[in-house]
Design a protein around this motif. Structure first.
Motif, PDB file in Angstrom:
ATOM      1  N   GLY A 163       4.977   2.881  -6.381  1.00  0.00           N
ATOM      2  CA  GLY A 163       6.016   3.848  -6.686  1.00  0.00           C
ATOM      3  C   GLY A 163       5.700   5.200  -6.072  1.00  0.00           C
ATOM      4  O   GLY A 163       5.391   5.297  -4.880  1.00  0.00           O
ATOM      5  N   ASP A 164       5.732   6.238  -6.893  1.00  0.00           N
ATOM      6  CA  ASP A 164       5.464   7.598  -6.415  1.00  0.00           C
ATOM      7  C   ASP A 164       4.027   8.033  -6.675  1.00  0.00           C
ATOM      8  O   ASP A 164       3.720   9.229  -6.665  1.00  0.00           O
ATOM      9  CB  ASP A 164       6.428   8.587  -7.082  1.00  0.00           C
ATOM     10  N   PHE A 165       3.150   7.055  -6.888  1.00  0.00           N
ATOM     11  CA  PHE A 165       1.734   7.314  -7.166  1.00  0.00           C
ATOM     12  C   PHE A 165       0.879   6.664  -6.080  1.00  0.00           C
ATOM     13  O   PHE A 165       1.119   5.520  -5.698  1.00  0.00           O
ATOM     14  CB  PHE A 165       1.357   6.724  -8.528  1.00  0.00           C
ATOM     15  N   ALA A 166      -0.119   7.386  -5.585  1.00  0.00           N
ATOM     16  CA  ALA A 166      -1.060   6.815  -4.615  1.00  0.00           C
ATOM     17  C   ALA A 166      -2.482   7.197  -4.993  1.00  0.00           C
ATOM     18  O   ALA A 166      -2.746   8.311  -5.463  1.00  0.00           O
ATOM     19  CB  ALA A 166      -0.743   7.275  -3.202  1.00  0.00           C
ATOM     20  N   TYR A 167      -3.397   6.240  -4.763  1.00  0.00           N
ATOM     21  CA  TYR A 167      -4.795   6.389  -5.169  1.00  0.00           C
ATOM     22  C   TYR A 167      -5.689   6.050  -3.984  1.00  0.00           C
ATOM     23  O   TYR A 167      -5.675   4.921  -3.491  1.00  0.00           O
ATOM     24  CB  TYR A 167      -5.065   5.441  -6.335  1.00  0.00           C
ATOM     25  N   LEU A 168      -6.452   7.041  -3.525  1.00  0.00           N
ATOM     26  CA  LEU A 168      -7.371   6.866  -2.402  1.00  0.00           C
ATOM     27  C   LEU A 168      -8.768   7.221  -2.872  1.00  0.00           C
ATOM     28  O   LEU A 168      -9.025   8.364  -3.265  1.00  0.00           O
ATOM     29  CB  LEU A 168      -6.991   7.775  -1.224  1.00  0.00           C
ATOM     30  N   THR A 169      -9.679   6.262  -2.844  1.00  0.00           N
ATOM     31  CA  THR A 169     -11.059   6.572  -3.185  1.00  0.00           C
ATOM     32  C   THR A 169     -11.998   6.021  -2.127  1.00  0.00           C
ATOM     33  O   THR A 169     -11.694   5.034  -1.450  1.00  0.00           O
ATOM     34  CB  THR A 169     -11.437   6.032  -4.573  1.00  0.00           C
ATOM     35  N   ASP A 170     -13.150   6.700  -1.976  1.00  0.00           N
ATOM     36  CA  ASP A 170     -14.172   6.342  -0.990  1.00  0.00           C
ATOM     37  C   ASP A 170     -13.656   6.459   0.449  1.00  0.00           C
ATOM     38  O   ASP A 170     -14.158   5.787   1.350  1.00  0.00           O
ATOM     39  CB  ASP A 170     -14.730   4.937  -1.267  1.00  0.00           C
ATOM     40  N   PHE A 171     -12.694   7.308   0.664  1.00  0.00           N
ATOM     41  CA  PHE A 171     -12.208   7.599   2.016  1.00  0.00           C
ATOM     42  C   PHE A 171     -13.005   8.754   2.616  1.00  0.00           C
ATOM     43  O   PHE A 171     -13.439   9.663   1.904  1.00  0.00           O
ATOM     44  CB  PHE A 171     -10.747   8.066   1.973  1.00  0.00           C
ATOM     45  N   ASN A 172     -13.221   8.711   3.921  1.00  0.00           N
ATOM     46  CA  ASN A 172     -13.568   9.929   4.644  1.00  0.00           C
ATOM     47  C   ASN A 172     -12.763  10.039   5.938  1.00  0.00           C
ATOM     48  O   ASN A 172     -12.972  10.943   6.727  1.00  0.00           O
ATOM     49  CB  ASN A 172     -15.074  10.024   4.924  1.00  0.00           C
ATOM     50  N   PHE A 173     -11.776   9.105   6.093  1.00  0.00           N
ATOM     51  CA  PHE A 173     -10.850   9.179   7.231  1.00  0.00           C
ATOM     52  C   PHE A 173      -9.601   8.376   6.910  1.00  0.00           C
ATOM     53  O   PHE A 173      -9.678   7.296   6.311  1.00  0.00           O
ATOM     54  CB  PHE A 173     -11.489   8.617   8.504  1.00  0.00           C
ATOM     55  N   ILE A 174      -8.459   8.922   7.310  1.00  0.00           N
ATOM     56  CA  ILE A 174      -7.198   8.195   7.251  1.00  0.00           C
ATOM     57  C   ILE A 174      -6.410   8.546   8.506  1.00  0.00           C
ATOM     58  O   ILE A 174      -6.368   9.709   8.926  1.00  0.00           O
ATOM     59  CB  ILE A 174      -6.397   8.537   5.971  1.00  0.00           C
ATOM     60  N   SER A 175      -5.823   7.546   9.123  1.00  0.00           N
ATOM     61  CA  SER A 175      -5.103   7.774  10.384  1.00  0.00           C
ATOM     62  C   SER A 175      -3.752   8.431  10.122  1.00  0.00           C
ATOM     63  O   SER A 175      -3.219   8.409   9.013  1.00  0.00           O
ATOM     64  CB  SER A 175      -4.886   6.442  11.111  1.00  0.00           C
ATOM     65  N   GLU A 176      -3.194   9.006  11.176  1.00  0.00           N
ATOM     66  CA  GLU A 176      -1.877   9.622  11.070  1.00  0.00           C
ATOM     67  C   GLU A 176      -0.822   8.579  10.706  1.00  0.00           C
ATOM     68  O   GLU A 176       0.126   8.867   9.973  1.00  0.00           O
ATOM     69  CB  GLU A 176      -1.504  10.307  12.386  1.00  0.00           C
ATOM     70  N   GLU A 177      -0.984   7.362  11.213  1.00  0.00           N
ATOM     71  CA  GLU A 177      -0.022   6.312  10.917  1.00  0.00           C
ATOM     72  C   GLU A 177      -0.033   5.961   9.427  1.00  0.00           C
ATOM     73  O   GLU A 177       1.023   5.769   8.809  1.00  0.00           O
ATOM     74  CB  GLU A 177      -0.335   5.066  11.750  1.00  0.00           C
ATOM     75  N   GLU A 178      -1.224   5.876   8.839  1.00  0.00           N
ATOM     76  CA  GLU A 178      -1.318   5.544   7.420  1.00  0.00           C
ATOM     77  C   GLU A 178      -0.806   6.679   6.537  1.00  0.00           C
ATOM     78  O   GLU A 178      -0.279   6.441   5.447  1.00  0.00           O
ATOM     79  CB  GLU A 178      -2.755   5.191   7.045  1.00  0.00           C
ATOM     80  N   LYS A 179      -0.943   7.903   7.000  1.00  0.00           N
ATOM     81  CA  LYS A 179      -0.437   9.040   6.219  1.00  0.00           C
ATOM     82  C   LYS A 179       1.070   8.953   6.015  1.00  0.00           C
ATOM     83  O   LYS A 179       1.601   9.466   5.023  1.00  0.00           O
ATOM     84  CB  LYS A 179      -0.780  10.360   6.913  1.00  0.00           C
ATOM     85  N   LYS A 180       1.755   8.277   6.936  1.00  0.00           N
ATOM     86  CA  LYS A 180       3.213   8.140   6.810  1.00  0.00           C
ATOM     87  C   LYS A 180       3.604   7.347   5.564  1.00  0.00           C
ATOM     88  O   LYS A 180       4.732   7.457   5.084  1.00  0.00           O
ATOM     89  CB  LYS A 180       3.777   7.466   8.061  1.00  0.00           C
ATOM     90  N   LYS A 181       2.666   6.540   5.040  1.00  0.00           N
ATOM     91  CA  LYS A 181       2.938   5.771   3.827  1.00  0.00           C
ATOM     92  C   LYS A 181       2.860   6.638   2.563  1.00  0.00           C
ATOM     93  O   LYS A 181       3.138   6.162   1.462  1.00  0.00           O
ATOM     94  CB  LYS A 181       1.941   4.615   3.689  1.00  0.00           C
TER      95      LYS A 181
END
Length: 253
Positions: A163-181
């Motif tokens: 829905g309108d909730f997102a959970y990111l843990t143990d990241f130190n990089f995210i691509s521009e393409e994934e940010k679109k999600k």
């Protein structure tokens, strides 16, 4: 949808012996951080993201009477170490626990919990049904789950949007393409282990920068080490729409 932060802490930076830093000696309950995990409740369905070593106590503390599925972000023990304790929910429901993760993570679980998947399983062991996912959206209990690919140094990990909730843990990089999600979110949760740069986790400034770039209505920091300091003090310095999460905090979205 209700979000419950079951744990907002991390094994990162925690000494083997008892720690005497101000955070660990604090009497503020918001400074008592168990390993990071979050419960998503939609109607009468409960979905857990990660079951670390504190899983049993977290579920007892939150009085979670039912659990329908577990999503895993990756295979590190501080995110999977409590899986054995799903046996309590097996006993209540008489059903296997539905576990969702990418193939590599499921293979690691088969090794770590080999006794659960033996041809002739021992009576009373946890009953677990493994479901392989990819980076593509999938349906879980009639709920759309969107995996978000990130990197934990060299290890691919998954965050999740529901829905309108997102959970990111143990990241130190995210691509521009994934940010679109991650557009048009009410709540975005991002790991921020400490103020100083870290080899495999976002630092606090990096986590804040990502939240400000994504522009959710509200951002929360999780996977917090004791090096980050006291909740009451550190939280004063945050932008108005960003906060440190704390254990047992509940959000309604």
């Amino acid at each position: 949808m209700k979000i419950t932060f079951l744990g907002t802490g991390t094994s990162q930076g925690v000494p083997v012996i008892a720690c005497n830093c101000n955070t660990c000696l604090s009497n503020d309950s918001k400074d008592k951080r168990l390993r990071a995990s979050v419960l998503i409740s939609i109607g009468n369905k409960n979905i857990l993201i990660d079951s670390g070593p504190d899983f049993r106590y977290q579920m007892l503390r939150a009085k979670v009477q039912s659990l329908d599925a577990i999503l895993f972000t990756h295979e590190h023990k501080d995110h999977t170490g409590g899986l054995d304790d799903v046996r309590a929910y097996n006993w209540v429901t008489k059903q296997s626990m539905e576990v969702y993760a990418e193939y590599r993570v499921l293979e690691a679980l088969k090794v770590e919990y080999a006794y659960c998947f033996a041809p002739n399983p021992y009576p009373g062991i946890p009953k677990i049904n493994l479901n392989t996912i990819t980076e593509n959206p999938f349906n879980l209990l009639d709920i759309e789950v969107i995996p978000i690919r990130g990197m934990h140094l060299k290890l691919p990990v998954l965050g999740y949007r529901i829905g309108d909730f997102a959970y990111l843990t143990d990241f130190n990089f995210i691509s521009e393409e994934e940010k679109k999600k991650l557009t048009n979110l009410q709540v975005l949760v991002v790991n921020g282990v400490r103020k100083e740069k870290h080899i495999s986790h976002y630092s606090l400034p990096e986590a804040i920068a990502l939240i400000e770039e994504i522009k959710p209505h509200k951002g929360y920091i999780t996977h917090i080490s004791h090096y980050l300091g006291l909740h009451a003090i550190e939280n004063r310095e945050f932008p108005h729409n960003i906060s440190l999460a704390y254990d047992m905090q509940e959000l309604e979205i």
